[in-house]
Design an enzyme around this catalytic site. Structure first.
Site, PDB file in Angstrom:
ATOM      1  N   ARG A 203       1.804  -8.632 -29.741  1.00 36.83           N
ATOM      2  CA  ARG A 203       1.790  -7.616 -30.783  1.00 36.83           C
ATOM      3  C   ARG A 203       1.273  -6.287 -30.250  1.00 36.83           C
ATOM      4  NH1 ARG A 203      -1.832 -10.469 -35.184  1.00 36.83           N
ATOM      5  NH2 ARG A 203      -1.292  -8.594 -36.361  1.00 36.83           N
ATOM      6  N   ASP A 326     -13.808 -15.397 -39.912  1.00 37.77           N
ATOM      7  CA  ASP A 326     -13.254 -16.239 -38.853  1.00 37.77           C
ATOM      8  C   ASP A 326     -14.280 -17.200 -38.286  1.00 37.77           C
ATOM      9  OD1 ASP A 326     -10.794 -15.090 -39.098  1.00 37.77           O
ATOM     10  OD2 ASP A 326     -10.957 -13.808 -37.329  1.00 37.77           O
ATOM     11  N   ALA A 339      -7.918 -11.790 -42.855  1.00 39.25           N
ATOM     12  CA  ALA A 339      -8.794 -10.684 -43.226  1.00 39.25           C
ATOM     13  C   ALA A 339      -9.130 -10.725 -44.711  1.00 39.25           C
ATOM     14  CB  ALA A 339      -8.133  -9.357 -42.866  1.00 39.25           C
TER      15      ALA A 339
END
Length: 481
Positions: A203, A326, A339
């Site tokens: 990404r 996380d 998130a």
């Protein structure tokens, strides 16, 4: 003591609770803001020298923005860059087979954050900088470049020690330090092994100006000045996402065979390294898409997707240590919720601390944990289901069939994005505490209506997929929009 107002933020009277937060990521910054707003004394410790600029785009749904209105300056900052994009499914060759707006932008929908113009995606560095600016305006101290080496939990306090010799003492310590971080003495729940999921994600985000105006890739940008686009190209055991806006563009694709991927953001690849992955996934690709990938800068992250099975306990036995985001629950990007759930955690935990007060702080963390675990676990599992649906999509069946096109993260469900974690904690705290202390009946309702929770693991999901068995997760309860 009376309430105070700083930078337009109304802060409840100081409650005497001292909170130490390890980690200045999105979840850590949000729990700092929420805890401060509820009257806690807060300090953040971060091992990095400054806010990380790493990251491209992530999804932030309404449930993560229910308290944004409480921070007028941050509310304004958020709305400076809104990407109200349409979402699309394409074949690799470039044929559009489905198009829609996100569920919460459908006509007549009122969300849990009605005061926020919900942007489908936000740039992670921009979102984190927005949070950091608010933390700074409120005067919440952050100790940068301080690596925590030990945590000592006592009957009535927590002591945190850094590599430089600094010591911090508080009532509760929140570990918001990511999936793999280990700190001596931070024993909050079982030590669950981190595993290789067998997939990686490449990404990168870069300025739109990087794409030459006369290139094939530029043809993908001709219609986005008024409406940004989120495109998903579905291929064999792969999916490629293009995010196209008037100023920034990005791509991300999840692929199998992660042998060459790394566990850190330091593994950088050139665009040419990625083309073989795409060609392996489809016989024919839209030349403009391949040119878009080749137009990216030579700093593409190929990130090994690591996994840690969910643990039902996120706190220490006494309750003065708790994991968040996380650090408590790993998410795959295909869940589109990592998130979001970290931000929900922050809102929920701070409200539980407010309700409990300093005397019962160890009860607050355990109630929060109980209120959150099943909801988070179900959404973690969607990361597997969404990836499977995208990587095995029957493009012929999807074309023109709205229901069959609701695959992957195109089907989310009102129960997910219309949740208010602050109200939920407030409304359910007492009943949940009674359940923990006496065994009184309590069932979470922040799940799909009618859902019956079923434990699962990486192993069970892998075995199911290898056996060719379709998941029934999204048929368990009401997942409608």
């Amino acid at each position: 003591m009376s309430e105070t107002v700083v930078d337009g933020v109304q802060r409840l009277p100081e409650n005497g609770i001292s909170v130490i937060i390890i980690g200045a990521g999105v979840s850590g910054l949000q729990v700092a803001l929420e805890s401060w707003r509820k009257g806690c004394d807060v300090v953040i410790i971060e091992k990095a020298p400054e806010l990380s600029p790493v990251g491209d785009f992530f999804t932030i749904t309404p449930s993560a923005l229910t308290t944004l209105k409480c921070y007028p300056s941050m509310h304004s900052d958020y709305h400076e860059r809104i990407y109200n994009c349409s979402t699309h499914v394409y074949t690799p060759s470039g044929v559009q087979i489905h198009s829609k707006f996100p569920e919460w932008r459908q006509p007549g929908v009122v969300t849990a954050a009605p005061d926020v113009d919900i942007s489908f995606l936000k740039r992670r560095p921009v979102f984190a900088k927005m949070q950091l600016d608010q933390v700074t305006r409120l005067g919440i101290p952050i100790y940068w470049n301080e690596s925590v080496i030990a945590v000592h939990e006592h009957e009535n306090s927590v002591n945190v020690v850094t590599a430089s010799g600094q010591e911090f003492t508080g009532d509760v310590c929140i570990g918001a330090n990511g999936i793999s971080s280990k700190i001596s003495g931070f024993d909050a729940g079982p030590d669950v092994a981190v595993q290789d999921s067998g997939y990686a994600i490449a990404r990168v985000a870069f300025p739109r100006s990087s794409i030459k105006s006369d290139s094939l890739a530029s043809t993908l940008l001709k219609t986005i000045d008024s409406e940004p686009e989120f495109r998903v190209y579905v291929g064999k055991d792969i999916h490629l996402i293009l995010f196209l806006t008037p100023d920034w563009v990005a791509f991300a694709f999840t692929h199998a065979d992660s042998d060459n991927a790394k566990e850190t953001w330091t593994n950088l690849k050139r665009p040419s390294d990625l083309i073989p992955y795409l060609e392996k996934a489809a016989d024919e690709w839209d030349p403009a898409v391949l040119d878009f990938v080749r137009s990216a800068p030579p700093e593409i992250v190929d990130w090994k997707l690591r996994w840690r099975d969910g643990a039902e306990q996120w706190t220490s036995d006494s309750g003065r240590l708790i994991r968040l985001g996380d650090a408590a629950h790993a998410f795959f990007p295909t869940a589109g919720n990592g998130a979001v759930q970290g931000l929900e955690d922050a809102v929920s935990l701070a409200e539980c601390l407010r309700i409990a007060g300093k005397e019962f702080i160890t009860k607050a963390t355990k109630v929060h944990n109980k209120l959150r675990f099943e909801r988070v676990s179900i959404l973690q599992q969607t990361g597997f289901i969404n990836r499977e649906e995208l990587h095995t999509a029957d493009t012929a069946a999807v074309t023109g069939n709205r229901e069959k096109a609701n695959i992957g993260f195109f089907k989310i469900g009102r129960w997910v994005w219309n949740h208010n974690p602050e109200h939920y904690a407030r409304d359910n705290y007492d009943q949940c505490l009674a359940h923990l202390e006496t065994g009184a009946p309590f069932h979470n309702t922040n799940l799909p209506p009618g859902h019956v929770y079923q434990p699962w693991s990486l192993s069970s999901e892998t075995e199911r997929m290898r056996a060719g068995i379709k998941s029934t997760l999204k048929e368990n309860g009401d997942w409608s929009a």
